[in-house]
Motif scaffolding. Structure first.
Motif, PDB file in Angstrom:
ATOM      1  N   ASN A 116      90.827  16.777  11.303  1.00 44.61           N
ATOM      2  CA  ASN A 116      90.089  17.371  10.195  1.00 44.61           C
ATOM      3  C   ASN A 116      90.554  16.887   8.821  1.00 44.61           C
ATOM      4  OD1 ASN A 116      88.354  18.825  11.845  1.00 44.61           O
ATOM      5  ND2 ASN A 116      89.660  20.635  11.883  1.00 44.61           N
ATOM      6  N   GLY A 117      91.826  16.553   8.700  1.00 48.73           N
ATOM      7  CA  GLY A 117      92.310  16.024   7.422  1.00 48.73           C
ATOM      8  C   GLY A 117      91.684  14.680   7.095  1.00 48.73           C
ATOM      9  N   ALA A 118      91.465  13.839   8.113  1.00 47.64           N
ATOM     10  CA  ALA A 118      90.804  12.553   7.901  1.00 47.64           C
ATOM     11  C   ALA A 118      89.342  12.767   7.513  1.00 47.64           C
ATOM     12  CB  ALA A 118      90.893  11.710   9.171  1.00 47.64           C
ATOM     13  N   PRO A 167      78.231  10.729   3.569  1.00 42.03           N
ATOM     14  CA  PRO A 167      77.220  11.716   3.986  1.00 42.03           C
ATOM     15  C   PRO A 167      77.369  12.141   5.440  1.00 42.03           C
ATOM     16  CG  PRO A 167      76.267   9.531   4.036  1.00 42.03           C
ATOM     17  CD  PRO A 167      77.673   9.365   3.495  1.00 42.03           C
ATOM     18  N   ILE A 168      78.443  12.867   5.731  1.00 43.31           N
ATOM     19  CA  ILE A 168      78.723  13.309   7.091  1.00 43.31           C
ATOM     20  C   ILE A 168      78.855  14.819   7.138  1.00 43.31           C
ATOM     21  CG2 ILE A 168      79.855  11.171   7.843  1.00 43.31           C
ATOM     22  CD1 ILE A 168      82.546  12.626   7.260  1.00 43.31           C
ATOM     23  N   LYS A 169      78.756  15.369   8.334  1.00 45.17           N
ATOM     24  CA  LYS A 169      78.924  16.808   8.524  1.00 45.17           C
ATOM     25  C   LYS A 169      79.607  17.043   9.868  1.00 45.17           C
ATOM     26  CE  LYS A 169      76.923  19.597   6.225  1.00 45.17           C
ATOM     27  NZ  LYS A 169      77.246  20.372   4.985  1.00 45.17           N
ATOM     28  N   ALA A 170      80.665  17.855   9.857  1.00 48.67           N
ATOM     29  CA  ALA A 170      81.336  18.228  11.106  1.00 48.67           C
ATOM     30  C   ALA A 170      80.507  19.316  11.779  1.00 48.67           C
ATOM     31  CB  ALA A 170      82.744  18.730  10.818  1.00 48.67           C
ATOM     32  N   SER A 207      87.290  17.511  14.711  1.00 48.71           N
ATOM     33  CA  SER A 207      85.868  17.843  14.893  1.00 48.71           C
ATOM     34  C   SER A 207      85.038  16.583  15.097  1.00 48.71           C
ATOM     35  CB  SER A 207      85.331  18.585  13.664  1.00 48.71           C
ATOM     36  OG  SER A 207      86.111  19.711  13.345  1.00 48.71           O
ATOM     37  N   TYR A 208      83.892  16.763  15.722  1.00 44.17           N
ATOM     38  CA  TYR A 208      82.903  15.694  15.813  1.00 44.17           C
ATOM     39  C   TYR A 208      82.028  15.752  14.573  1.00 44.17           C
ATOM     40  CZ  TYR A 208      84.021  14.716  20.702  1.00 44.17           C
ATOM     41  OH  TYR A 208      84.655  14.362  21.858  1.00 44.17           O
ATOM     42  N   VAL A 209      81.741  14.581  14.023  1.00 40.37           N
ATOM     43  CA  VAL A 209      80.879  14.492  12.847  1.00 40.37           C
ATOM     44  C   VAL A 209      79.660  13.629  13.148  1.00 40.37           C
ATOM     45  CG1 VAL A 209      82.857  14.717  11.295  1.00 40.37           C
ATOM     46  CG2 VAL A 209      81.988  12.443  11.851  1.00 40.37           C
ATOM     47  N   LEU A 210      78.579  13.918  12.444  1.00 35.24           N
ATOM     48  CA  LEU A 210      77.370  13.112  12.470  1.00 35.24           C
ATOM     49  C   LEU A 210      76.943  12.860  11.034  1.00 35.24           C
ATOM     50  CD1 LEU A 210      76.901  15.463  14.960  1.00 35.24           C
ATOM     51  CD2 LEU A 210      75.149  13.779  15.489  1.00 35.24           C
ATOM     52  N   ARG A 211      76.166  11.822  10.837  1.00 31.19           N
ATOM     53  CA  ARG A 211      75.629  11.561   9.514  1.00 31.19           C
ATOM     54  C   ARG A 211      74.578  12.617   9.164  1.00 31.19           C
ATOM     55  NH1 ARG A 211      74.990   7.165  12.304  1.00 31.19           N
ATOM     56  NH2 ARG A 211      72.713   7.258  12.138  1.00 31.19           N
TER      57      ARG A 211
END
Length: 343
Positions: free
Chosen positions: A94-96, A106-109, A228-232
């Motif tokens: 999460n820190g990264a 433009p990403i979102k966890a 966490s997994y992130v997506l654009r």
């Protein structure tokens, strides 16, 4: 390779080109003509079964298929690839993710996928006869980690700071990048002084003996979801149903792994790895205990990002940029959010 402020900045490589990169990448799986994506490209980990892979095998992803494009050993690299559109989702500490979000990527966890508890944690080990007994003994020593700018670095700096080392002294602790599968061997051969070990690789090293723990993320912070997994954000906007299916599948896989007998979970992992035919060693799977996710179904809480926002800000890594935990993640697609937000 000295431990510099620039180490954490490696996660931002290419981030300044995000806008232009997104215009030409990820077309293969982005929605077109109103149709939502039915295939998600991703990177895996050697000898491991990720939660999306487990979800797919359990049938939790429905018509959404996964397309493996290769393996990674680095969370920062994984989310960078997701940001530039080379893959559709990526996971990291999460820190990264905070660092990347601070750069306006433009990403979102959307769902947590690993963490720490009493059985599953990132430990830092020395040889039994090592003279290293305390944080101050690490000055001038080498710590083997899987990548810079991620979980192991943040935990190490937290440990050093809590034990009274100054910023100048902390800079004298050297972090060396070592592939996870080679970290134990590097410690035993004296190439590094401390080894960052987690999951089955940690348990296997402990079972062989001759090593002792110096500190761990669980000892420092207790139970918490760490990554966490992130997506654009453009992908989420175009493919909300696909994203909901993905998050729901991962959430259900987390709970399946919690409630299913351990022997059955391991047997399932073995089946998945053998079926994909990549000539991987499955012996380490016997040491699996859990994914370590704290929130039900991978629900994310403010504190799981706020902790690292505060730490990065104190370390000067955010350079005055204002970052809000609530802006980095969403539980919107997680079916367990109906039971109340993660605390």
């Amino acid at each position: 390779m000295r431990f510099h402020r620039s180490a954490l900045a490696t996660v931002l490589a290419g981030a300044l080109l995000v806008t232009s990169a997104l215009s030409g990448c990820g077309k293969a799986s982005s929605a077109a003509d109103g149709k939502q994506a039915t295939e998600l490209r991703y990177q895996g980990w050697v000898g491991q079964v990720t939660l999306p892979e487990l979800a797919a095998d359990l049938g939790y992803l429905g018509d959404v298929k996964l397309k493996w494009i290769g393996n990674t050993i680095s969370g920062p690299q994984d989310i960078q690839a997701a940001t530039t559109g080379d893959i559709d989702f990526g996971g990291a500490f999460n820190g990264a993710i905070v660092k990347l979000a601070a750069s306006k990527a433009p990403i979102k966890a959307v769902v947590a996928y690993y963490g720490a508890n009493k059985d599953t944690y990132n430990g830092f080990y020395v040889l039994n006869d090592s003279p290293i007994k305390s944080a101050r003994d690490l000055i001038g020593k080498k710590i083997g980690v899987n990548t810079l700018g991620a979980h192991a670095e943040a935990i190490t700096k937290t440990y050093l700071a809590r034990n009274g080392l100054t910023d100048d002294e902390i800079k004298q602790v050297e972090l060396v990048v070592v592939p996870p599968v080679n970290t134990e061997q590097s410690l035993r051969q004296g190439q590094i002084d401390v080894a960052s070990l987690s999951g089955v690789l940690r348990d296997k090293a402990v079972a062989r003996g001759g090593v002792r723990s110096l500190y761990s993320d669980y000892e420092l912070l207790g139970e918490f979801s760490a990554g966490s997994y992130v997506l654009r954000q453009d992908f989420i906007k175009k493919n909300p149903d696909t994203v909901r299916t993905f998050v729901t599948g991962v959430a259900k896989a987390i709970e399946w792994s919690r409630t299913t007998p351990r022997a059955e979970v391991i047997a399932r992992f073995e089946k998945i790895i053998k079926a994909r035919g990549r000539n991987e060693d499955t012996s380490t799977l016997q040491f699996f205990k859990s994914y370590g996710v704290a929130g039900q179904g991978g629900l994310i809480s403010d504190k799981e990002f706020a902790t690292w926002i505060d730490w990065l800000d104190r370390a000067g890594e955010l350079k005055g940029k204002q970052v809000s935990a609530a802006d980095i993640y969403t539980n919107e697609f997680n079916p367990f959010a109906a039971n109340g937000a993660a605390k």
